[in-house]
Design an enzyme around this catalytic site. Sequence first.
Site, short mmCIF file in Angstrom:
data_model
loop_
_atom_site.label_atom_id
_atom_site.label_comp_id
_atom_site.label_asym_id
_atom_site.label_seq_id
_atom_site.Cartn_x
_atom_site.Cartn_y
_atom_site.Cartn_z
N SER A 149 -10.95 -59.50 18.38
CA SER A 149 -10.03 -59.89 19.43
C SER A 149 -10.63 -59.47 20.77
O SER A 149 -11.55 -58.63 20.81
CB SER A 149 -8.69 -59.17 19.24
OG SER A 149 -7.85 -59.27 20.37
N TYR A 162 -3.37 -51.88 17.39
CA TYR A 162 -4.05 -53.17 17.27
C TYR A 162 -5.46 -53.08 17.85
O TYR A 162 -6.44 -53.54 17.24
CB TYR A 162 -3.24 -54.24 18.00
CG TYR A 162 -3.78 -55.64 17.89
CD1 TYR A 162 -3.51 -56.42 16.77
CD2 TYR A 162 -4.55 -56.20 18.92
CE1 TYR A 162 -3.98 -57.71 16.67
CE2 TYR A 162 -5.04 -57.50 18.82
CZ TYR A 162 -4.75 -58.25 17.70
OH TYR A 162 -5.23 -59.53 17.59
#
Length: 260
Positions: A149, A162
């Site tokens: 990401s 995350y």
Amino acid sequence: MAATGRTGDFAGKVVFVTGAASGIGRATALAFARAGADVAATDISGPGVQETAHMIEEAGSRALAVRCDVTSSEDVQAALARTVETFGRLDAAFNNAGVEQPVAPTADITEDDWERLVAVNLRGVFLCMKYQIPLLLEHGGGSIVNTSSGAGVVGIAGQAAYTAAKHGVVGLTRSAALDYARSGVRINAVCPGIIATEMMDRFTGGTPEGRDRVIAQEPIGRMGTADEIAAAVLWLCSDAAAFVIGHALVMDGGQTVGPA
């Protein structure tokens, strides 16, 4: 992967995709199918992955739908075994399954949320690679792409769990790439930014205000598309990227570069 004659031609190749029930995973599974690959589409959502498999067949390729929890070693091994039983081999894998984190400062993240984020987003990638790599080596090599990401290359407030997991995917990808570079297995990662998917709808609350809030973070002024990420995954798995090893390809509309 072995030479195919032209970039993006995956005829005769077998590809394994996790998180294939929707979003980037589904788009990439379909892109591989349109390029001629047989595709094993896996996801924890059984109905969703069955729908993806039907779409793959409509695109003219063979499909296998497998419900798979990537946090389970048994599930991953069983899904890969079914892939080889059905198609005879494995040539490439896209380890894409992931979950998002509720926005919360670090000290407010629950231990359960931490465990869930790390289990799916990092342990899942490790387990998939652990059991995919031997299958690729059996046929002289292949390609793996992992989904990290933009949060895998910068810190993001309210997203510590995350971000930690996605940073871990980048580190895992780079180290594994070095382990197998001379063995013909190329391992890379994609780092998507704000992409218009069901996950992003959940993150924004699905409201125009929520969408505008996240789009405001993008110098390009829009969300990316799942098809744009899929195109990059296919390139990384193609002969055109034969010299690309351990790379984390950031695709985020300039978000991690800085403000417009």
